[in-house]
Write a protein that holds these residues in place. Structure first.
Motif, PDB file in Angstrom:
ATOM      1  N   ARG A 139      -2.993  -0.718  33.294  1.00 49.00           N
ATOM      2  CA  ARG A 139      -2.856   0.029  34.542  1.00 49.00           C
ATOM      3  C   ARG A 139      -3.914   1.126  34.645  1.00 49.00           C
ATOM      4  O   ARG A 139      -4.459   1.381  35.708  1.00 49.00           O
ATOM      5  CB  ARG A 139      -1.438   0.620  34.626  1.00 49.00           C
ATOM      6  CG  ARG A 139      -1.185   1.476  35.811  1.00 49.00           C
ATOM      7  CD  ARG A 139      -1.036   0.597  37.031  1.00 49.00           C
ATOM      8  NE  ARG A 139      -0.762   1.458  38.170  1.00 49.00           N
ATOM      9  CZ  ARG A 139      -1.114   1.177  39.391  1.00 49.00           C
ATOM     10  NH1 ARG A 139      -1.700   0.055  39.640  1.00 49.00           N
ATOM     11  NH2 ARG A 139      -0.851   1.987  40.358  1.00 49.00           N
ATOM     12  N   GLU A 140      -4.250   1.755  33.532  1.00 48.16           N
ATOM     13  CA  GLU A 140      -5.244   2.830  33.513  1.00 48.16           C
ATOM     14  C   GLU A 140      -6.625   2.294  33.899  1.00 48.16           C
ATOM     15  O   GLU A 140      -7.359   2.922  34.652  1.00 48.16           O
ATOM     16  CB  GLU A 140      -5.280   3.469  32.123  1.00 48.16           C
ATOM     17  CG  GLU A 140      -6.139   4.713  32.076  1.00 48.16           C
ATOM     18  CD  GLU A 140      -6.064   5.376  30.721  1.00 48.16           C
ATOM     19  OE1 GLU A 140      -7.139   5.608  30.164  1.00 48.16           O
ATOM     20  OE2 GLU A 140      -4.951   5.637  30.244  1.00 48.16           O
ATOM     21  N   LEU A 141      -6.986   1.130  33.400  1.00 49.62           N
ATOM     22  CA  LEU A 141      -8.269   0.512  33.730  1.00 49.62           C
ATOM     23  C   LEU A 141      -8.330   0.175  35.223  1.00 49.62           C
ATOM     24  O   LEU A 141      -9.341   0.391  35.881  1.00 49.62           O
ATOM     25  CB  LEU A 141      -8.478  -0.751  32.884  1.00 49.62           C
ATOM     26  CG  LEU A 141      -9.783  -1.502  33.116  1.00 49.62           C
ATOM     27  CD1 LEU A 141     -10.980  -0.600  32.831  1.00 49.62           C
ATOM     28  CD2 LEU A 141      -9.833  -2.742  32.248  1.00 49.62           C
ATOM     29  N   GLU A 142      -7.233  -0.318  35.754  1.00 47.87           N
ATOM     30  CA  GLU A 142      -7.157  -0.645  37.174  1.00 47.87           C
ATOM     31  C   GLU A 142      -7.330   0.618  38.024  1.00 47.87           C
ATOM     32  O   GLU A 142      -8.041   0.614  39.035  1.00 47.87           O
ATOM     33  CB  GLU A 142      -5.802  -1.289  37.463  1.00 47.87           C
ATOM     34  CG  GLU A 142      -5.762  -2.110  38.717  1.00 47.87           C
ATOM     35  CD  GLU A 142      -4.442  -2.848  38.830  1.00 47.87           C
ATOM     36  OE1 GLU A 142      -3.590  -2.368  39.597  1.00 47.87           O
ATOM     37  OE2 GLU A 142      -4.269  -3.874  38.142  1.00 47.87           O
ATOM     38  N   ASP A 143      -6.706   1.713  37.623  1.00 46.96           N
ATOM     39  CA  ASP A 143      -6.838   2.987  38.335  1.00 46.96           C
ATOM     40  C   ASP A 143      -8.281   3.484  38.321  1.00 46.96           C
ATOM     41  O   ASP A 143      -8.799   3.956  39.334  1.00 46.96           O
ATOM     42  CB  ASP A 143      -5.925   4.055  37.725  1.00 46.96           C
ATOM     43  CG  ASP A 143      -4.449   3.794  38.013  1.00 46.96           C
ATOM     44  OD1 ASP A 143      -4.155   2.992  38.921  1.00 46.96           O
ATOM     45  OD2 ASP A 143      -3.603   4.390  37.310  1.00 46.96           O
ATOM     46  N   ILE A 144      -8.923   3.357  37.168  1.00 46.65           N
ATOM     47  CA  ILE A 144     -10.318   3.789  37.046  1.00 46.65           C
ATOM     48  C   ILE A 144     -11.209   2.961  37.966  1.00 46.65           C
ATOM     49  O   ILE A 144     -12.079   3.490  38.658  1.00 46.65           O
ATOM     50  CB  ILE A 144     -10.791   3.692  35.578  1.00 46.65           C
ATOM     51  CG1 ILE A 144     -10.085   4.743  34.726  1.00 46.65           C
ATOM     52  CG2 ILE A 144     -12.302   3.848  35.486  1.00 46.65           C
ATOM     53  CD1 ILE A 144     -10.335   4.604  33.240  1.00 46.65           C
ATOM     54  N   MET A 145     -10.978   1.657  38.029  1.00 46.92           N
ATOM     55  CA  MET A 145     -11.778   0.785  38.892  1.00 46.92           C
ATOM     56  C   MET A 145     -11.593   1.151  40.365  1.00 46.92           C
ATOM     57  O   MET A 145     -12.557   1.192  41.138  1.00 46.92           O
ATOM     58  CB  MET A 145     -11.419  -0.681  38.641  1.00 46.92           C
ATOM     59  CG  MET A 145     -11.909  -1.178  37.282  1.00 46.92           C
ATOM     60  SD  MET A 145     -11.342  -2.851  36.864  1.00 46.92           S
ATOM     61  CE  MET A 145     -11.964  -3.802  38.211  1.00 46.92           C
ATOM     62  N   TRP A 146     -10.345   1.439  40.765  1.00 44.34           N
ATOM     63  CA  TRP A 146     -10.079   1.835  42.147  1.00 44.34           C
ATOM     64  C   TRP A 146     -10.754   3.159  42.467  1.00 44.34           C
ATOM     65  O   TRP A 146     -11.338   3.341  43.531  1.00 44.34           O
ATOM     66  CB  TRP A 146      -8.584   1.937  42.421  1.00 44.34           C
ATOM     67  CG  TRP A 146      -7.998   0.629  42.831  1.00 44.34           C
ATOM     68  CD1 TRP A 146      -7.148  -0.146  42.116  1.00 44.34           C
ATOM     69  CD2 TRP A 146      -8.240  -0.069  44.058  1.00 44.34           C
ATOM     70  NE1 TRP A 146      -6.851  -1.293  42.809  1.00 44.34           N
ATOM     71  CE2 TRP A 146      -7.501  -1.264  44.008  1.00 44.34           C
ATOM     72  CE3 TRP A 146      -9.009   0.189  45.184  1.00 44.34           C
ATOM     73  CZ2 TRP A 146      -7.511  -2.183  45.044  1.00 44.34           C
ATOM     74  CZ3 TRP A 146      -9.006  -0.733  46.212  1.00 44.34           C
ATOM     75  CH2 TRP A 146      -8.268  -1.907  46.135  1.00 44.34           C
TER      76      TRP A 146
END
Length: 132
Positions: A2-9
């Motif tokens: 989830r953290e990686l997804e947030d960073i990408m967004w």
């Protein structure tokens, strides 16, 4: 994950914001009145009497238009200004061109400029055959 997804967004949003800032800066009205920045669209009609040319100049006053016909070349130039009260606002979209304009057209031999007038946001020019 989830953290990686947030960073990408966050990165995607940041890139979009930078692109919007660049677009706003690119489409700012020009500060120079000297160099032509755009060419107005033009329609040319041949009639039995001669030639009719219509140049789209919405929001341009007749005093801001210069018409020169020399040889076979017609030159229409002038300035379309962004009103002062709009210059201080935040531009969300700027699709109508502002600033100096210049349009040159070659006119067939044997025609003379009979006159021109501004009507309905357009410059209307009439050319007639010489001797008619």
């Amino acid at each position: 994950m989830r953290e990686l997804e947030d960073i990408m967004w966050m990165q995607a949003i940041d890139m979009l914001e930078r692109a919007e800032r660049l677009q706003r800066r690119f489409f700012q009205p020009a500060r120079s009145d000297r160099q032509p920045l755009w060419q107005p669209p033009t329609d040319v009609f041949e009639t039995s009497e001669g030639l009719q040319i219509v140049v789209a100049l919405p929001g341009v006053s007749p005093e801001a238009v210069r018409v020169i016909f020399s040889g076979n070349v017609l030159m229409v130039s002038g300035l379309r200004r962004l009103s002062a009260d709009l210059q201080t606002g935040h531009i969300h979209r700027l699709e109508i061109p502002y600033g100096a304009f210049d349009r040159r057209l070659r006119v067939p031999d044997g025609l003379t400029l009979q006159g021109w007038e501004m009507r309905d946001g357009c410059l209307h020019l009439s050319f007639r055959q010489q001797g008619v």
